[in-house]
Design an enzyme around this catalytic site. Structure first.
Site, short mmCIF file in Angstrom:
data_model
loop_
_atom_site.label_atom_id
_atom_site.label_comp_id
_atom_site.label_asym_id
_atom_site.label_seq_id
_atom_site.Cartn_x
_atom_site.Cartn_y
_atom_site.Cartn_z
N SER A 247 0.68 -1.15 -0.14
CA SER A 247 -0.01 0.09 0.12
C SER A 247 0.71 1.26 -0.07
O SER A 247 0.44 2.22 -0.85
CB SER A 247 -0.95 -0.21 1.15
N LYS A 301 -9.32 -5.53 11.35
CA LYS A 301 -10.57 -4.84 10.66
C LYS A 301 -11.81 -4.92 11.39
O LYS A 301 -12.70 -4.13 11.33
CB LYS A 301 -10.75 -5.75 9.41
N ASN A 322 -12.15 -1.39 6.72
CA ASN A 322 -10.70 -1.59 6.01
C ASN A 322 -10.31 -0.03 5.79
O ASN A 322 -8.95 0.18 5.32
CB ASN A 322 -10.52 -2.46 4.82
N ASP A 337 -13.25 -3.13 0.46
CA ASP A 337 -12.70 -4.39 -0.11
C ASP A 337 -14.03 -4.94 -0.87
O ASP A 337 -13.62 -5.60 -2.05
CB ASP A 337 -12.61 -5.31 1.14
N GLY A 360 -13.42 -20.20 1.30
CA GLY A 360 -12.99 -19.58 2.50
C GLY A 360 -14.11 -19.03 3.27
O GLY A 360 -15.19 -18.60 2.57
N GLY A 363 -12.74 -13.01 6.57
CA GLY A 363 -13.02 -11.66 6.41
C GLY A 363 -13.39 -11.32 5.07
O GLY A 363 -13.97 -10.44 4.53
#
Length: 499
Positions: A247, A301, A322, A337, A360, A363
């Site tokens: 980032s 988060k 986020n 996200d 999965g 989050g």
């Protein structure tokens, strides 16, 4: 030296490489530190002889540090005294960095020390004590011209004392105050903007003289430390760990492109509550810095949500934040996200009515499932823990199954597990390659490595593929818009993250 400068330490152990590094640093640094303790003793004279022939243009700082104080050589107290007693090249250097214990001793002697050229230094490699201001006063009372304190920052909260010291010394003897370790990086980037005389940067990765030291290119180009001031906007990514985050590459490039007086930092935070209270919230922060927004990553988060004043609808539905935006005296939480995951996907395939397998139940899977439900996809959540898959599926009008039951009967596969990530099953795939035959598109949210085993298998099966960097850049672009009100330079962010 009166300007606030970036100093590069020379840490080579071979005399020829040492001299070559000096010349290389001369082209990039504002000042150069000659760490003579990195060289074998007989080479000291060689360095001075060579400098007499080809002296660099930049100011020189001479350091001869004993091992117990962070140096590279075993030096007795008497050997240290003898070195400075016999030193006669004061005209060749701008400063001599001498340790506090030795400064106290030398100050009581009649030795010909040029005190106007002495930096009195003290290091703590275990932590950051609470008495830094008192230590500064003791060191400032010596005849040395500059005081330097460098401490290990085990937690980001340790930065408070170092920033407080910079403020305390504003109208006093010049100070160098720096935090070692990744948790102290903010002090290295911001110290010049807050009155520090020097900050240090390695010539290249692997040439650091202390832990957490950025490179000269990072400090000057990525973080633009020389251009920052006390009013510069602060952004950053908050997580634990954050050393892997890309980032800062994206956001600093974007901020520079719009000529924003701002910097984006990796902020390693273990206690999110104390960080929000002490560093971020306008009504409680102890640090006087202009923080305007934050990215939030694992593991904060969910934990950050009750610490905020408001949440946008997406963050409320997903149950994770986020992105934080400072709006007046409030902290508002967002979730980018969802948009980040959906934008690249919608550019490739129609989602309404599409059969989607989400692998999965963590989050990122929550964000994906929410985005898919909003767009009318038919979703099945696959996870090793079927109960978690069922809970997530119930919340977003999907079905659930065990990951072991996945057979590939779908249009789209989205991997929201860490399987295949560097350091977490790299080279593995969450599903057998044979199950991807007939799947139209495979989307792996893992971005390190860029080409995962799942994506490799998908390409071999003839699927359209999307990697995790597409989501990373897309969600970062949405964060950038929330913080600045401007459209993110997406192509530039792509180039930055790929670099």
């Amino acid at each position: 030296m009166t300007d606030r400068l970036i100093c590069v330490p020379i840490t080579e152990t071979d005399r020829e490489r040492f001299l070559a590094a000096i010349q290389e640093a001369d082209a990039q640094a504002d000042a150069i530190e000659l760490r003579l303790d990195y060289l074998p003793a007989p080479d000291h004279a060689f360095v001075f002889e060579a400098l007499a022939v080809q002296r660099p243009d930049k100011p020189l700082i001479l350091t001869h540090r004993p091992k117990e104080q962070g140096g590279q050589r075993e030096l007795s107290f008497n050997e240290r005294i003898a070195f400075w007693r016999d030193f006669s090249a004061w005209d060749a250097i701008a400063y001599a960095d001498i340790e506090f214990d030795l400064v106290e001793h030398l100050a009581k002697t009649q030795l010909p020390i040029r005190w106007e050229q002495v930096i009195c230094s003290w290091h703590d490699f275990d932590g950051t004590p609470e008495d830094l201001l008192q230590r500064y006063d003791l060191m400032a009372a010596t005849p040395a011209a500059v005081v330097k304190l460098a401490t290990q920052c085990n937690r980001i909260n340790d930065c408070h004392q170092l920033f407080a010291l910079l403020e305390y010394a504003q109208d006093k003897k010049p100070v160098i105050a720096l935090g070692m370790g990744l948790a102290g990086l903010a002090t290295r980037v911001l110290s010049l903007s807050r009155g520090g005389l020097l900050t240090f940067a390695a010539l290249h990765r692997g040439a650091e003289s202390a832990s957490g030291q950025p490179t000269i290119d990072e400090l000057k180009t990525l973080y633009r430390a020389p251009q920052l001031n006390a009013q510069s906007e602060i952004y950053g990514v908050v997580g634990y760990p954050v050393s892997h985050s890309r980032s800062p590459l994206m956001h600093n490039a974007a901020l520079q492109a719009i000529q924003r007086d701002a910097v984006y930092l990796p902020l390693e935070v273990d206690d999110i509550a104390s960080f929000i209270c002490g560093f971020v919230h306008p009504l409680t922060k102890k640090l006087d810095w202009n923080v305007r927004g934050l990215s939030v990553t694992i593991p904060h988060k969910l934990a950050v949500m009750p610490l905020l004043d408001a949440l946008d609808a997406t963050a409320q539905h997903v149950g994770a934040v986020n992105t934080i935006v400072v709006e007046g005296e409030r902290l508002v939480g967002y979730n980018t996200d969802v948009a980040g995951a959906m934008q690249p996907l919608e550019a490739q395939i129609e989602l309404r009515g599409a059969r989607v397998a989400v692998l999965g139940a963590g989050g990122s899977a929550r964000a994906v499932c929410y985005g898919l439900s909003e767009r009318g996809a038919v979703t099945t959540v696959y996870a090793r823990d079927v109960s978690k898959a069922q809970t997530l599926a119930d919340e977003f009008n999907a079905t659930s199954a065990s990951l072991a039951e996945f057979t590939g009967e779908c249009d789209i596969v989205i991997n929201c597990t860490p399987i295949g990530m560097k350091g977490f099953g790299e080279g593995e795939s969450p599903v057998p390659a044979i199950t991807l035959r007939g799947v139209k598109l495979v989307y792996d949210l893992v971005y390190n490595p860029e080409m995962t085993q799942l994506l490799s298998d998908a390409q071999s099966a003839g699927c359209v593929t999307l990697g995790g960097l597409t989501m990373l850049v897309a969600q970062a672009g949405e964060q950038f818009r929330l913080w600045t009100g401007e459209v993110a330079p997406a192509k530039l962010m792509w180039r930055a993250v790929m670099s």
